[in-house]
Design a protein around this motif. Structure first.
Motif, PDB file in Angstrom:
ATOM      1  N   HIS A 112       0.996  -1.221  -0.162  1.00  0.00           N
ATOM      2  CA  HIS A 112      -0.212  -0.019   0.156  1.00  0.00           C
ATOM      3  C   HIS A 112       0.849   1.175  -0.110  1.00  0.00           C
ATOM      4  N   TRP A 124       0.109  -0.468  -6.993  1.00  0.00           N
ATOM      5  CA  TRP A 124      -0.940   0.367  -6.182  1.00  0.00           C
ATOM      6  C   TRP A 124      -1.942   0.883  -6.639  1.00  0.00           C
ATOM      7  N   SER A 125      -1.623   1.297  -7.887  1.00  0.00           N
ATOM      8  CA  SER A 125      -2.804   1.999  -8.797  1.00  0.00           C
ATOM      9  C   SER A 125      -3.911   0.832  -9.124  1.00  0.00           C
ATOM     10  N   GLY A 128      -6.161  -0.034  -6.302  1.00  0.00           N
ATOM     11  CA  GLY A 128      -7.174   1.074  -6.030  1.00  0.00           C
ATOM     12  C   GLY A 128      -8.227   0.798  -6.937  1.00  0.00           C
ATOM     13  N   PHE A 174     -11.569   4.354   1.430  1.00  0.00           N
ATOM     14  CA  PHE A 174     -10.744   5.289   0.737  1.00  0.00           C
ATOM     15  C   PHE A 174     -10.398   6.689   1.683  1.00  0.00           C
ATOM     16  N   ALA A 177      -6.897   5.686   2.696  1.00  0.00           N
ATOM     17  CA  ALA A 177      -5.973   5.763   1.242  1.00  0.00           C
ATOM     18  C   ALA A 177      -5.679   7.082   1.224  1.00  0.00           C
TER      19      ALA A 177
END
Length: 303
Positions: A112, A124-125, A128, A174, A177
């Motif tokens: 992460h 990581w992208s 998500g 979220f 994040a």
């Protein structure tokens, strides 16, 4: 007890191709989580931190249980070809998410917020984006359950409230994040953990939201097996939902207030304690009805 286990299995066993797909996705993730739990014990590395065996273990178990729970939901929805949309997004998306978390742990790097290399940033992208697709699958199941649910009233309540809680949990996720990204931008380092404010337990709030479906679902199955009037079942489930909402709300409010979950404000502590008492009381009531041998009924699903 063996009869109770058999009845629960009858309620959740997969019977269509879509359900079997979800079941095997869940089984794969649960097996991965169990294996990495053993690896964690053998390796004896720190359980917490940006790089730990906790992530493939807990993520595998959590997403695996979610997939199995979705089988129970699908058992109570009409069979439709387009059902492959939420099933595919949830099952395949979850497996892909766990695969990426696991890959990064075996590489010895954070899964992460890690943008150290192009590969890490891509992982990581992708994680998500996949979470968004999983949230979309949950939203589709929620709407479907609202308009075409074929199970019992208590099962419908459990499913709708449980899926709503998962969506709220996703919102919290979220937020976590965003906090992590802000930390990376400010320090250039991947955070060891995520908190809201000074010490808000974001992870606990997120976890409670993720797993209300299992708590309420098991109670719904138990109520479906007990020899109780439908009106009584609905009242008991309403008490369970109220208790769960109180606990979830108390923990989330404490997290967003920046306080540790062990140190809520007095009103929030009372709310959370009342919720725990309600849930324990409902669970005890249902268990007493089942173990007392007062009768068995269908486990709240259509065959």
């Amino acid at each position: 007890m063996s009869e109770l286990v058999r009845q629960v299995w009858q309620a959740v066993r997969p019977v269509t191709a879509q359900q079997r797909f979800l079941w095997w996705c869940g089984t794969l993730m649960l097996a991965s989580g169990a294996v990495h739990g053993v690896v964690a014990l053998v390796d004896w590395a720190p359980w917490y931190g940006a790089v730990s065996w906790r992530k493939p273990t807990v993520f595998g178990m959590s997403f695996g249980i979610l997939a199995w729970s979705a089988v129970w939901i699908m058992r109570q929805l009409p069979v439709r070809r387009w059902g492959w949309l939420p099933v595919g997004l949830l099952g395949a998306g979850s497996v892909a998410e766990i695969a990426m978390v696991t890959t990064q742990r075996w590489r010895g790097v954070p899964s992460h917020f890690n943008q150290e290399t192009g590969f890490d940033a891509g992982i990581w992208s992708a994680m998500g984006n996949i979470v968004v697709l999983v949230a979309l699958a949950i939203a589709i199941l929620l709407v479907w359950s609202l308009v075409r649910f074929e199970g019992t009233t208590v099962a419908r309540i459990a499913v709708v409230v449980g899926l709503l809680a998962i969506e709220v949990s996703g919102y919290i996720g979220f937020g976590m994040a965003a906090e992590g990204e802000a930390y990376v931008d400010a320090t250039g380092r991947v955070p060891e953990t995520i908190v809201f404010g000074a010490a808000g337990s974001a992870k606990l709030a997120h976890a409670i939201g993720m797993h209300g479906l299992q708590v309420l679902g098991l109670l719904a199955i138990g109520l479906g097996m007990a020899a109780l009037p439908k009106g009584t079942q609905a009242k008991v489930m309403a008490a369970a939902v109220t208790g769960y909402a109180a606990v979830f709300g108390a923990v989330a409010a404490t997290a967003y207030a920046g306080r540790p979950w062990t140190s809520p404000s007095a009103p929030v502590a009372v709310l959370g304690l009342a919720g725990v008492v309600a849930l324990v009381a409902v669970a005890g009531f249902v268990a007493a009805r089942l173990l007392g041998g007062r009768g068995r009924a269908r486990a709240g699903v259509v065959s």
